[in-house]
Design a protein around this motif. Structure first.
Motif, PDB file in Angstrom:
ATOM      1  N   THR A  23       0.837  -1.202   0.000  1.00  0.00           N
ATOM      2  CA  THR A  23       0.000   0.000   0.000  1.00  0.00           C
ATOM      3  C   THR A  23       0.872   1.252   0.000  1.00  0.00           C
ATOM      4  O   THR A  23       0.603   2.210  -0.746  1.00  0.00           O
ATOM      5  CB  THR A  23      -0.933   0.005   1.226  1.00  0.00           C
ATOM      6  N   LEU A  26       2.396   1.753  -3.400  1.00  0.00           N
ATOM      7  CA  LEU A  26       1.373   2.164  -4.357  1.00  0.00           C
ATOM      8  C   LEU A  26       1.025   3.641  -4.174  1.00  0.00           C
ATOM      9  O   LEU A  26       0.912   4.390  -5.161  1.00  0.00           O
ATOM     10  CB  LEU A  26       0.128   1.296  -4.171  1.00  0.00           C
ATOM     11  N   HIS A  30       1.850   7.058  -6.768  1.00  0.00           N
ATOM     12  CA  HIS A  30       0.839   8.002  -7.246  1.00  0.00           C
ATOM     13  C   HIS A  30       1.024   9.398  -6.639  1.00  0.00           C
ATOM     14  O   HIS A  30       0.103  10.216  -6.669  1.00  0.00           O
ATOM     15  CB  HIS A  30      -0.562   7.478  -6.944  1.00  0.00           C
ATOM     16  N   THR A 393      -3.681  -3.532  -9.223  1.00  0.00           N
ATOM     17  CA  THR A 393      -3.502  -2.255  -8.510  1.00  0.00           C
ATOM     18  C   THR A 393      -4.185  -1.093  -9.229  1.00  0.00           C
ATOM     19  O   THR A 393      -4.536  -0.097  -8.598  1.00  0.00           O
ATOM     20  CB  THR A 393      -2.005  -1.926  -8.343  1.00  0.00           C
ATOM     21  N   TYR A 397      -6.140   0.941  -6.428  1.00  0.00           N
ATOM     22  CA  TYR A 397      -5.772   2.296  -6.009  1.00  0.00           C
ATOM     23  C   TYR A 397      -6.946   3.276  -5.997  1.00  0.00           C
ATOM     24  O   TYR A 397      -7.188   3.939  -4.968  1.00  0.00           O
ATOM     25  CB  TYR A 397      -4.631   2.837  -6.880  1.00  0.00           C
TER      26      TYR A 397
END
Length: 416
Positions: A23, A26, A30, A393, A397
């Motif tokens: 997490t 990820l 971003h 993902t 996300y």
């Protein structure tokens, strides 16, 4: 957005930590900032935030170490202080908890509330509603006697490792937590990693039905473009802790009578010596104990396994072993228990068997080993397609961020 990720461990100890680190990576990919809050452990990975990490039972020192460990099982005073300082310095927008009970403890929840930081919890186990967290009693039987309120059953049935003292402490902690730091009041949103998990939580703590929540399967950081082409002799693979709730004894017993099939066991745990003794006594030359594996050696074992076997005898939620297998097109033989049936459609991405049933497992292993090349290739493709649909993902996300924002906007008694 600045996200505070909270877990007991800052190293990859198990599925919860894998999800926590995935997490974090990820979110950073971003463009979000990520802050970690964990306990100190000798195996911890380096972190720029480690000066905020409180002592764990492993690193705590002093004459009164054991007494402090007991107190800190209920309320970790240092964790509360360190959390307060971290929040003043870092000012995160939201906190996402993975594991805290009995280690970091609920001590941090009022601190997060006081600072107005919304809190999301991913329910990796059942510790919110079950003192022993896996719904198993001391005899290893599925147990739901507490019904979300009568936690003395945990003591009466020695649910914590078949130990009176540990069971009594865990039952008492559950009473203490629900009375003074009830999760339904101090946590803003719940992420359930299976529909099964959501149902159990809301059955035994009905107040959670009123909280923002979502079912979000764990994700795979990478999903292969094509199923991996297996190399070498075909084999089944078990990877994980060698303990009763994982069903590894049932699996090894099922291999007795399947001389043409091979099983590789990657892991260690309290049943290791017993399992090796059983294999030796029954001449199971088709069972290889590979010990603890990680990194590339483990990845190679997973890539070349014909099937991953998940023979659990407890309520599994959303096993990372299945997700990692599907991500490279490896089918699964899984026990028909907990959240496993949700992600192992029978005859499509693998096979299911009745948990604890050696004969049924042996039959399903036989069926798996007997698949034609075309049938096996179709099952590989189905596993990969399932991963793309449910564990990608790119889908994970936006759902996670939308839920964060929902919890940040929602009015809650957990925030001023």
């Amino acid at each position: 957005m600045k996200v505070l990720l909270i877990d007991v461990y800052h190293y990859n100890r198990g599925g919860a930590e894998t999800v926590c680190f995935n997490t974090g990576q990820l979110l950073q990919a971003h463009g979000h900032e990520v802050v970690y809050f964990c306990l100190k452990w000798k195996r911890n990975l380096p972190s720029p935030f480690e000066h905020y990490f409180p002592e764990s039972k492993e690193t705590r020192r002093g004459v009164f170490r054991q007494a402090k460990n007991l107190v800190n099982y209920f309320y970790h005073f240092e964790a509360a202080r360190k959390m307060d300082q971290l929040l003043r310095d870092e000012q995160p927008d939201i906190a996402h908890i993975h594991l805290i009970w009995g280690q970091i403890t609920e001590s941090i929840l009022p601190v997060l509330r006081r600072h107005g930081v919304p809190v999301v919890l991913t329910a990796h186990d059942f510790r919110v509603v079950c003192p022993a967290y896996v719904f198993r009693d001391g005899r290893g039987q599925i147990c739901e006697r507490c019904q979300g309120r009568s936690f003395y059953h945990c003591f009466l049935h020695k649910c914590a490792k078949n130990n009176w003292v540990m069971s009594g402490v865990m039952a008492t902690e559950q009473y203490f937590r629900n009375a003074f730091f009830n999760p339904s009041k101090l946590i803003d949103g719940f992420i359930y990693v299976s529909h099964f998990t959501k149902k159990k939580h809301e059955t035994y703590m009905p107040a959670l039905r009123q909280k923002p929540n979502m079912v979000l399967y764990n994700s795979a950081p990478e999903i292969a473009a094509e199923p991996y082409k297996k190399q070498g002799e075909p084999y089944f693979l078990f990877m994980g802790r060698l303990s009763g709730e994982k069903g590894i004894r049932t699996l090894v017993e099922a291999m007795n009578g399947l001389p043409s099939c091979r099983l590789k066991v990657a892991g260690t745990g309290p049943q290791e010596a017993e399992l090796k003794r059983y294999a030796a006594e029954h001449g199971l030359s088709n069972v290889d104990f590979c010990g603890y594996q990680t990194g590339e050696p483990l990845a190679t074992l997973v890539r070349n396994a014909r099937f991953i076997v998940v023979p659990s005898e407890c309520y599994e939620n959303n096993p990372m072993s299945i997700i990692e297998a599907y991500a490279i097109g490896t089918p699964v033989v899984g026990a028909n228990i907990g959240g496993i049936p949700e992600i192992v459609p029978e005859g499509v991405t693998g096979f299911r068997f009745e948990s604890r049933n050696t004969d049924d497992l042996r039959a399903k292993l036989t069926a798996a080993a007997s698949l034609s090349s075309d049938a096996y290739a179709a099952m590989q493709r189905a596993a990969l397609d399932f991963a793309r649909e449910h564990f990608n993902t790119e889908n994970y996300y936006p759902r996670l961020i939308a839920f964060y924002r929902q919890c940040m906007k929602a009015p809650s008694t957990a925030r001023p």
